[in-house]
Design an enzyme around this catalytic site. Structure first.
Site, mmCIF file in Angstrom:
data_model
loop_
_atom_site.group_PDB
_atom_site.id
_atom_site.type_symbol
_atom_site.label_atom_id
_atom_site.label_comp_id
_atom_site.label_asym_id
_atom_site.label_seq_id
_atom_site.Cartn_x
_atom_site.Cartn_y
_atom_site.Cartn_z
ATOM 1 N N LYS A 184 0.848 -1.195 0.000
ATOM 2 C CA LYS A 184 0.000 0.000 0.000
ATOM 3 C C LYS A 184 0.885 1.247 0.000
ATOM 4 C CE LYS A 184 -0.378 -0.558 5.021
ATOM 5 N NZ LYS A 184 -1.159 -1.198 6.085
ATOM 6 N N ARG A 220 -10.709 -1.478 14.431
ATOM 7 C CA ARG A 220 -10.489 -0.710 13.224
ATOM 8 C C ARG A 220 -11.365 -1.355 12.154
ATOM 9 N NH1 ARG A 220 -4.406 0.429 11.010
ATOM 10 N NH2 ARG A 220 -4.837 -1.492 9.900
ATOM 11 N N MET A 245 13.229 23.538 5.183
ATOM 12 C CA MET A 245 12.507 22.971 4.046
ATOM 13 C C MET A 245 13.453 22.282 3.056
ATOM 14 S SD MET A 245 9.794 24.852 1.512
ATOM 15 C CE MET A 245 8.763 25.474 2.809
ATOM 16 N N TYR A 289 16.922 29.402 11.954
ATOM 17 C CA TYR A 289 15.779 30.135 12.478
ATOM 18 C C TYR A 289 15.839 30.249 13.994
ATOM 19 C CZ TYR A 289 13.929 29.634 7.778
ATOM 20 O OH TYR A 289 13.761 29.707 6.424
HETATM 21 C C1 LIG Z 1 -0.378 -2.158 6.772
HETATM 22 C C2 LIG Z 1 -0.945 -3.481 7.117
HETATM 23 C C3 LIG Z 1 -0.128 -4.616 7.172
HETATM 24 C C4 LIG Z 1 1.383 -4.535 7.091
HETATM 25 O O1 LIG Z 1 1.883 -4.040 8.303
HETATM 26 P P1 LIG Z 1 3.437 -3.937 8.602
HETATM 27 O O2 LIG Z 1 3.519 -3.496 10.021
HETATM 28 O O3 LIG Z 1 3.974 -2.878 7.698
HETATM 29 O O4 LIG Z 1 4.035 -5.254 8.321
HETATM 30 C C5 LIG Z 1 -0.733 -5.845 7.351
HETATM 31 N N1 LIG Z 1 -2.065 -5.956 7.510
HETATM 32 C C6 LIG Z 1 -2.880 -4.880 7.495
HETATM 33 C C7 LIG Z 1 -4.337 -5.066 7.692
HETATM 34 C C8 LIG Z 1 -2.345 -3.613 7.314
HETATM 35 O O5 LIG Z 1 -3.156 -2.539 7.329
#
Ligand SMILES: *Cc1c(COP(=O)(O)O)cnc(C)c1O
Length: 363
Positions: free
Chosen positions: A37, A136, A305, A258
């Site tokens: 993802k 979730r 930045m 800064y």
């Molecule tokens: C993002 C995610 C993973 C992977 O998690 P990692 O900690 O990056 O290995 C696996 N299962 C779900 C449902 C996720 O949202």
């Protein structure tokens, strides 16, 4: 185009393959699926997924439908199951089908839609997420029972995977892991014969009870340790370097940058580096983070930045020398801790301004 003043992001595909092998050794018998993802954790979902496919990965997870569509194109001609974690969001069924994506049903309402859609010829293939205590995504145990008791269930609905997600897997001593495991066992008993997956990266290291049929590996493929600290078994996949633009001498009480910045308490030498929060160096790491230059980790005094200021100490460096901001010395989990965040966020913030190069096996 190669430019001497640009940050460079190098993605080491051999290291990615090694990390996959570490996970496979940690979870013998389980399939190692890849979670790609957010554009493969910011490193490029296409090249990452193609390389993992060449290493034997056949299951991939993304969050959004659009990510799944893009990944299907990137994996054209390859045999791969692509799961979409958002599930069957209203209005996306046609797109999921067109790109042969497998939705991970996330709510009871989605499950009802899936039942309706499965009535069409050919049925419907889905995965099902159950909530075991993370609150979730996923059906509760009661909702899972409602689903299997629904008239017409399962009909032509083919559930190919039951999965859940652990909320505290980075802490092996958390009682919540055991509670979630127990609830997962109750849930999977409702769906006999279906493949199961509970562990993401960290869960893969919790022992045999947590392995099930599939590990959904994300961050550890990219070098992030299962307990949010560096793990010597895992290799750095992403290396970010940027060149030194200038080296300056400071006198006592000289102020750097800064107002909220740094005041020299001794004569010192600083390096000005061509990277900043635009490139994904988290500003909160100012005063806490470290970068590798001239053979040592040295303090990050300012994060602006487009510019960083590093305390060179006694280090012998020259203008143009590369500074490693993330990689085999400036370790992902240490960089994340110094910035007050997790390894995942460090990777996905690496912006596209850096010049990206993939090294390792051909892709
Ligand atoms: C993002 C995610 C993973 C992977 O998690 P990692 O900690 O990056 O290995 C696996 N299962 C779900 C449902 C996720 O949202």
């Amino acid at each position: 185009m190669t430019s001497p003043d640009r940050a460079r992001l190098t993605i080491d595909l051999d290291a990615l393959a090694c990390n996959r092998a570490v996970l496979a050794a940690e979870a013998p018998g389980a399939e190692i699926a890849a979670v790609v993802k957010s554009d493969g954790y910011g490193l490029g979902a296409g090249p990452v997924a193609r390389h993992l496919h060449a290493e034997g990965t056949r299951s991939f997870f993304v969050a959004r439908v659009a990510e799944g569509e893009a990944l299907r194109t990137e994996l054209a001609g390859r045999d791969a199951t692509i799961y979409v974690l958002d599930g069957l969001v209203a209005g996306t069924a046609g797109r999921l089908a067109a790109a042969a994506l497998t939705p991970v049903i996330a709510t009871l309402a989605q499950a009802k839609v899936a039942m309706d859609l499965s009535a069409k010829p050919g049925g419907l293939e889905v995965a099902l997420q159950v909530d075991t205590g993370m609150n979730r995504q996923g059906l509760s145990l009661a909702e899972s029972r409602t689903l299997i008791a629904a008239p017409g269930y399962p009909g032509n609905l083919r559930i190919v995977l039951i999965m859940s997600h652990l909320g505290s897997a980075t802490d092996p001593h958390e009682a919540r892991n055991i509670e979630q495991l127990a609830r997962f066992h109750e849930a999977i008993a409702l769906f006999p014969g279906v493949r199961t997956s509970l562990a993401a990266s960290a869960g893969a290291f919790l022992g045999a009870d947590y392995r099930h049929d599939m590990i959904r590996a994300g961050i550890s493929l990219f070098g992030g340790g299962p307990e949010e600290r560096p793990d010597p078994r895992l290799k750095a996949v992403a290396t970010l370097t940027a060149p030194i633009l200038d080296i300056r001498a400071l006198q006592i009480c000289d102020r750097v940058g800064y107002g909220s910045g740094f005041t020299a308490d001794r004569p010192m030498r600083i390096a000005l580096v061509a990277a900043g929060y635009t490139d994904g160096i988290i500003r909160a790491a100012m005063g806490r983070g470290q970068a590798w230059v001239a053979g040592a980790l040295r303090p990050l005094l300012a994060v602006n930045m487009d510019l960083l200021v590093i305390d060179l100490g006694e280090g012998q460096a020259e203008v143009g020398d590369p500074v490693e901001l993330l990689g085999p010395h400036a370790l992902l989990d240490d960089v994340a801790t110094a910035a007050g965040t997790v390894a995942h966020e460090i990777l996905i913030r690496l912006s596209t301004r850096a010049e990206r190069t993939f090294v390792g096996a051909s892709i």
